[in-house]
Design an enzyme around this catalytic site. Structure first.
Site, PDB file in Angstrom:
ATOM      1  N   GLU A   1      13.950  28.021 -36.123  1.00 55.51           N
ATOM      2  CA  GLU A   1      13.004  28.309 -35.045  1.00 55.51           C
ATOM      3  C   GLU A   1      13.774  28.727 -33.791  1.00 55.51           C
ATOM      4  O   GLU A   1      14.938  28.356 -33.623  1.00 55.51           O
ATOM      5  CB  GLU A   1      12.167  27.058 -34.744  1.00 55.51           C
ATOM      6  CG  GLU A   1      11.032  27.267 -33.757  1.00 55.51           C
ATOM      7  CD  GLU A   1      10.152  26.017 -33.611  1.00 55.51           C
ATOM      8  OE1 GLU A   1      10.549  24.953 -34.113  1.00 55.51           O
ATOM      9  OE2 GLU A   1       9.085  26.131 -32.985  1.00 55.51           O
TER      10      GLU A   1
ATOM     11  N   HIS B   1      10.841  16.776 -32.960  1.00 54.21           N
ATOM     12  CA  HIS B   1      10.773  16.905 -34.419  1.00 54.21           C
ATOM     13  C   HIS B   1      11.911  17.783 -34.920  1.00 54.21           C
ATOM     14  O   HIS B   1      12.638  18.398 -34.120  1.00 54.21           O
ATOM     15  CB  HIS B   1       9.425  17.491 -34.844  1.00 54.21           C
ATOM     16  CG  HIS B   1       9.212  18.894 -34.336  1.00 54.21           C
ATOM     17  ND1 HIS B   1       8.815  19.169 -33.045  1.00 54.21           N
ATOM     18  CD2 HIS B   1       9.366  20.105 -34.937  1.00 54.21           C
ATOM     19  CE1 HIS B   1       8.715  20.470 -32.875  1.00 54.21           C
ATOM     20  NE2 HIS B   1       9.061  21.066 -34.008  1.00 54.21           N
TER      21      HIS B   1
ATOM     22  N   HIS C   1      14.178  18.863 -31.651  1.00 48.29           N
ATOM     23  CA  HIS C   1      13.825  19.710 -30.510  1.00 48.29           C
ATOM     24  C   HIS C   1      12.422  19.422 -30.009  1.00 48.29           C
ATOM     25  O   HIS C   1      11.568  18.918 -30.727  1.00 48.29           O
ATOM     26  CB  HIS C   1      13.958  21.192 -30.874  1.00 48.29           C
ATOM     27  CG  HIS C   1      13.088  21.626 -32.016  1.00 48.29           C
ATOM     28  ND1 HIS C   1      13.391  21.347 -33.327  1.00 48.29           N
ATOM     29  CD2 HIS C   1      11.919  22.312 -32.048  1.00 48.29           C
ATOM     30  CE1 HIS C   1      12.463  21.856 -34.117  1.00 48.29           C
ATOM     31  NE2 HIS C   1      11.545  22.441 -33.369  1.00 48.29           N
TER      32      HIS C   1
ATOM     33  N   HIS D   1      12.940  20.601 -38.399  1.00 45.45           N
ATOM     34  CA  HIS D   1      12.515  21.345 -39.584  1.00 45.45           C
ATOM     35  C   HIS D   1      13.680  21.373 -40.566  1.00 45.45           C
ATOM     36  O   HIS D   1      14.841  21.439 -40.151  1.00 45.45           O
ATOM     37  CB  HIS D   1      12.119  22.777 -39.222  1.00 45.45           C
ATOM     38  CG  HIS D   1      11.152  22.872 -38.089  1.00 45.45           C
ATOM     39  ND1 HIS D   1       9.870  22.402 -38.176  1.00 45.45           N
ATOM     40  CD2 HIS D   1      11.296  23.352 -36.825  1.00 45.45           C
ATOM     41  CE1 HIS D   1       9.253  22.592 -37.011  1.00 45.45           C
ATOM     42  NE2 HIS D   1      10.099  23.162 -36.179  1.00 45.45           N
TER      43      HIS D   1
HETATM   44 CU   LIG Z   1       9.720  23.070 -34.157  1.00 46.71          CU
END
Ligand SMILES: [Cu+2]
Length: 369
Positions: free
Chosen positions: A97, A90, A136, A92
């Site tokens: 992150e 996925h 990732h 973001h």
């Molecule tokens: Cu993530």
């Protein structure tokens, strides 16, 4: 080389998280639950707001968006070895992150059009940064693995509260046991898979066409990438995913505070787009001619968190009586504009630091009082 199975999703929807405790102002720094608004606090090892995701994965949130005033989330993941990815691939769009391997081994994949598809097997002290729009996924490999993550800005934990269920352990177990006392396997049916789509409201965008590569050599894929045999550098922008192997990144020595401090930056304001900075701080005991009482109180314009790794750190916080001692995995949070000071009671005391914005100038610029 590790085997990555299909993207089985080990987390499931049960209910919204309903048992968050509203912490009242306390005369003690030590709290068992992460507070709902910024205040100075210490969360002891394996305490803090905790959630169970799937049969055996436990997420803990010693710092949340609420407790940090929106600055960042500090979360830990403890689990046994998992047969497949911890989450579907996925991206973001809003949140930056990262993944710091605190114990055991884990794998991290990070891909962008500009940098291609990179992956690392991470052991304790290794770090991987996943800026916005990086595809990732990760896998927890060893039987007792702990990942530590910082996600900024704060508040991303709402996704976990949506997907998990409250976790409590009378023995403060990192994660539920795999066997009963008589040796039989705990009877836990796998949860139904969570739909890949529908999490955009939590800033999670599925990457269904991504297949994690498995051609690791000496912990890296592609095999030519630098890792535990070459310097690992931080990028000069906030778009590039990167990996820093333990002690193979940049290091800085400072002695202005009355003791030696080695700072190893893992994320800076530059690499995070101004969202946060993170690294490790390794400190010596006080110099022989320095007394703890003579150390000046620090007063930062940004919130700060320490997560202990080694040794023992002594801490004084304005408004709280006495000196507290932090050891392995205890977390200290200090809101902005709050006086505090720290020093080591053991040589080579080491902590992970997280700060909203800025770099470690607050360390380098310290002067003896
Ligand atoms: Cu993530």
């Amino acid at each position: 080389m590790i085997e990555v199975r299909k993207f089985t999703i080990v987390i499931h929807v049960l209910s919204t998280f309903a048992s968050t405790t509203l912490a009242a102002p306390s005369s003690s720094l030590w709290l068992r639950e992460t507070p709902q608004s910024p205040q100075p606090y210490i969360i002891p090892k394996l305490a803090g707001t905790s959630l169970l995701a799937g049969p055996n994965v436990v997420y803990r949130f010693p710092v949340t968006g609420n407790s940090s005033g929106g600055a960042f989330t500090l979360l830990t993941t403890d689990s046994p070895a998992l047969p497949g990815s911890g989450v579907f691939p996925h991206t973001h769009r809003i949140h930056h992150e990262n993944f710091y391997c605190s114990k055991g081994r884990c794998a991290l994949w990070a891909a962008t059009n500009a940098t291609g598809d990179n992956a690392r097997i991470m052991t304790a002290g290794d770090y991987g940064a996943v800026p916005q729009n990086t595809t990732h996924t990760f896998q927890l490999i060893d039987p007792d693995t702990m990942l530590t993550g910082v996600i900024a800005p704060g508040g991303f934990e709402k996704l976990f509260f949506f997907m998990g269920q409250p976790y409590e352990s009378s023995t403060d177990s990192p994660f539920p046991p795999l066997t009963n006392a008589d040796g039989s396997v705990v009877d836990k049916d796998p949860p139904p898979p969570h739909p890949v789509d529908g999490l955009e409201g939590f800033d999670v965008y599925a990457s269904p066409s991504y297949t994690p590569r498995t051609d690791f050599e000496n912990g890296t894929a592609p095999a030519t990438a630098p890792w535990h045999n070459a310097p690992n550098t931080l990028p000069s922008d906030a778009k590039t995913p990167y990996f820093i192997a333990k002690n193979w990144g940049p290091k800085f020595l400072n002695r202005a505070a009355g003791f030696y401090q080695i700072v190893t930056p893992l994320a800076t304001s530059k690499t995070s787009g101004g969202l946060f900075s993170e690294g490790t701080l390794t400190i010596s005991p006080l110099f022989p001619d320095v007394a703890a009482s003579s150390l000046p109180m620090l007063n930062l314009t940004q919130p700060l968190a320490f997560m202990m790794e080694e040794g023992a750190m002594m801490v004084e916080v304005e408004g709280y009586e006495g000196v507290e001692m932090l050891v392995e995995r205890d977390v200290l949070f200090v809101p902005k504009h709050t006086g505090f000071k720290y020093w080591a009671a053991r040589p080579f005391t080491k902590a992970l630091y997280v700060r909203w914005r800025g770099w470690f100038g607050w360390v380098v610029n310290r002067r003896r009082g």
